[in-house]
Structures are given as C-alpha cells and as structure tokens.
Design a protein around this motif. Structure first.
Motif, short mmCIF file in Angstrom:
data_model
loop_
_atom_site.label_atom_id
_atom_site.label_comp_id
_atom_site.label_asym_id
_atom_site.label_seq_id
_atom_site.Cartn_x
_atom_site.Cartn_y
_atom_site.Cartn_z
N ASN A 88 0.85 -1.19 0.00
CA ASN A 88 0.00 0.00 0.00
C ASN A 88 0.88 1.24 0.00
O ASN A 88 1.49 1.60 1.01
CB ASN A 88 -0.92 -0.02 1.24
N GLY A 89 0.96 1.87 -1.17
CA GLY A 89 1.83 3.03 -1.34
C GLY A 89 1.43 4.21 -0.49
O GLY A 89 2.29 4.99 -0.05
N PHE A 90 0.12 4.36 -0.23
CA PHE A 90 -0.37 5.49 0.56
C PHE A 90 0.12 5.39 2.01
O PHE A 90 0.62 6.36 2.57
CB PHE A 90 -1.90 5.53 0.50
N ILE A 91 -0.01 4.19 2.59
CA ILE A 91 0.46 4.00 3.97
C ILE A 91 1.98 4.21 4.03
O ILE A 91 2.49 4.85 4.96
CB ILE A 91 0.08 2.59 4.48
N ALA A 92 2.70 3.70 3.03
CA ALA A 92 4.16 3.89 2.98
C ALA A 92 4.51 5.37 2.91
O ALA A 92 5.45 5.83 3.58
CB ALA A 92 4.74 3.15 1.78
N ALA A 93 3.74 6.14 2.10
CA ALA A 93 3.99 7.58 1.97
C ALA A 93 3.73 8.31 3.28
O ALA A 93 4.47 9.23 3.65
CB ALA A 93 3.11 8.16 0.86
N LEU A 94 2.68 7.90 3.99
CA LEU A 94 2.37 8.51 5.30
C LEU A 94 3.49 8.26 6.31
O LEU A 94 3.91 9.17 7.03
CB LEU A 94 1.05 7.96 5.85
N LEU A 95 3.98 7.01 6.35
CA LEU A 95 5.07 6.67 7.26
C LEU A 95 6.36 7.42 6.89
O LEU A 95 7.09 7.88 7.77
CB LEU A 95 5.30 5.15 7.25
N PHE A 96 6.60 7.56 5.58
CA PHE A 96 7.78 8.31 5.13
C PHE A 96 7.66 9.78 5.52
O PHE A 96 8.64 10.41 5.92
CB PHE A 96 7.94 8.17 3.61
#
Length: 318
Positions: A4-12
C-alpha cells in the motif's frame, strides 16, 4: 496483501518530519494544504454521481444502522473509554480518540471492499457519500461539546473555515457535476492521487510541528500502546456488533456485508482535513491524527482479510 503506497507515503512523511522538523522553508505548506483541502471537496462534489446515489437510496434499514453507528455508537463507545485516561474528557489523548469516533466513513475503500466481498454496492455508495456530507457538520459539533472552552477550538472560526474551505468548494463541485462529473469520474484515479498527496502534506506539516514543539516527549510508550489497544477494541466491537444487529434484523448476506464494512470505516481524508479546519496549525494536530492513522491501517488490513473470506465463500457456494 498488496503493498500500500499510501500507507508507505504517510510513514515516510512522519519519518521526514522527524529528521526535518522545520521543513523546506521555501514551500508555503499552510497555503498549499489550505488550497488542497478546497480542491479535495470540489472534486468530491464533482464525482458524486446522482445515478449511483439514487440507486442505493431505498435500502433505508441499512442506511439507518450505518449512519447511527458512524455518528452515534462510535462516539458513545469512546465516551466509555474515559476511565482509561487521566483527566477524563479533558485529556488530549482521549480527545484524539474521540475525534476518531466522530469522523465520517471513508468512501473509496468502503466501496472497493464491499465490491470484493460481493456486498450491496449501490447501498455502499449511498452510505459512504451520505456519511461524508453529514460528517462535515457532525464532526465539529461533536468536538465542540468537549472543546468549547479550549483555546484550540473556536466554534465561530471553525464554522467560517467550514464554509470557505469545505462547503463552498463542495457546493461548486455539486453545481458543476452535471457538466464535469463524467470527466471527473473518468479521472478518479488521478483525483485520488491528488487527494492522497494533500493528506501526506498535511501529515508531514502536522508531525513537523509536533516534533518541533517536542509534543511527543509528553506521550510515553505506554500511552501509545493504550491508544493502539483501544483503537483495536473499538474496531472489533463495532464490526462484530454490526454482525449481531444485522442477523437480528434478518439482513441478507449482501446487506450484512455492507453494514459491517461501511459501518466500521473511518475516513483518514476527512480526519486530516478536519484537523486543519478545527485546530488550524496547532502543534497538537499530530496527536489528533495518531488514532485515525492507526485505525486506517487496521481497517484496511482486517477488512481486506474479511472481504477475501466472503469472496471465497461466495465462489464456493456459487
């Protein structure tokens, strides 16, 4: 489970805020996110299909159960968690959890998961859309009950921001829907990417402010674990509670799936937007975003597993 790219972007974004708490000063993040919020609701109005909305209108029993759960049962359950917080309803951690409980349902993931599980898609579309509209008013009203005396909350200023940043763009989008609606729905993937980009910026700005003010030095590991446990308890109480109610009312399997999947969801998009509208650029914004981010990850993972289970059962029965 797919990446899930969105969750990864939020964590980044959170990680970047930790290393660069002052952010790139050349970027006026407040202005960018304020404008972005307006466009999110403008596009929301454009994409709201009257045909799909009307198709799910008649299934009133499911609508009542979902909306009551979203805007009444959720907040009441969080009220029951007050003994776990020192300071009760005046605790910032409890207010952050209550903010989660007062939010509307999410639109896109509700519909996708209901579709995967072979639920009632028109009913899901109607409820997710209706929930987003109700939440524009219901969320600030719920928060005002416990924050009226807080310096972080000025009801008049919140209403003014709601009108300018949310209701006006939404009204313009709804007005232009018959002219540009088809085009917007054809480009829904690109619009969704824009929405998520604005949310990532809001999360970055919120956590930058929190790290700069050393907000999280006041929040211990025990508090984070408590928040995680209560968020999990909240999710499963609602999910299995809706299952019991659905069987008691004799809902069809399709309606039960729709009630459970739509009734448990909380919108990270609305949460991120409402944080900005209600609390402005307060350093505590990151704290208010914590429960909804934890809940968002949990609901995606768990509902995806349940949806796959329903899909396989349907294939075996079919």
């Amino acid at each position: 489970m797919k990446f899930n790219g969105f969750i990864a972007a939020l964590l980044f974004a959170i990680l970047l805020a930790w290393f660069l708490p002052n952010g790139p000063e050349v970027l006026p993040l407040k202005t960018i996110t304020d404008i972005g919020i307006g466009f999110i609701f403008f596009f929301y109005g454009l994409k709201l299909s009257p045909t799909e909305f009307k198709a799910g209108f008649s299934n009133y029993k499911v609508h009542i159960i979902i909306q009551l759960t979203t805007f009444l049962i959720f907040p009441m359950l969080v009220l029951g968690f007050t003994p776990f917080f020192e300071g009760g309803t005046s605790s910032q951690l409890w207010l952050a959890l209550f903010f989660l409980g007062a939010l509307p349902s999410t639109v896109s993931s509700s519909i996708v998961m209901v579709s995967l599980a072979k639920g009632d898609i028109p009913t899901a579309i109607f409820n997710a859309s209706l929930s987003g509209l109700i939440g524009i008013i219901a969320t600030p009203v719920w928060m005002s009950l416990f924050m009226a005396s807080s310096s972080d909350f000025e009801f008049g200023a919140v209403i003014q921001k709601l009108l300018i940043q949310i209701i006006l763009p939404l009204a313009i989008g709804l007005f232009l829907q018959k002219y540009l609606g088809t085009l917007a729905r054809k480009n829904s993937t690109k619009i969704s990417f824009f929405d998520k980009s604005v949310i990532v910026l809001i999360v970055y700005a919120s956590f930058s402010s929190a790290f700069s003010s050393e907000l999280f030095t006041k929040v211990g590991l025990a508090d984070l674990l408590k928040l995680s446990v209560l968020v999990t308890v909240l999710f499963f109480t609602i999910y299995f509670g809706l299952g019991l109610v659905s069987r008691w009312i004799n809902f069809s399997t399709e309606d039960e799936i729709t009630a459970k999947f739509c009734g448990t969801k909380k919108s990270l998009v609305h949460g991120s937007v409402m944080v900005k509208v209600i609390f402005g650029n307060s350093a505590a914004n990151a704290l208010y975003l914590l429960p909804i981010m934890l809940y968002h990850i949990l609901q995606l993972l768990v509902i995806a597993i349940f949806a796959e289970g329903y899909r396989k059962r349907e294939m075996e029965n079919g």
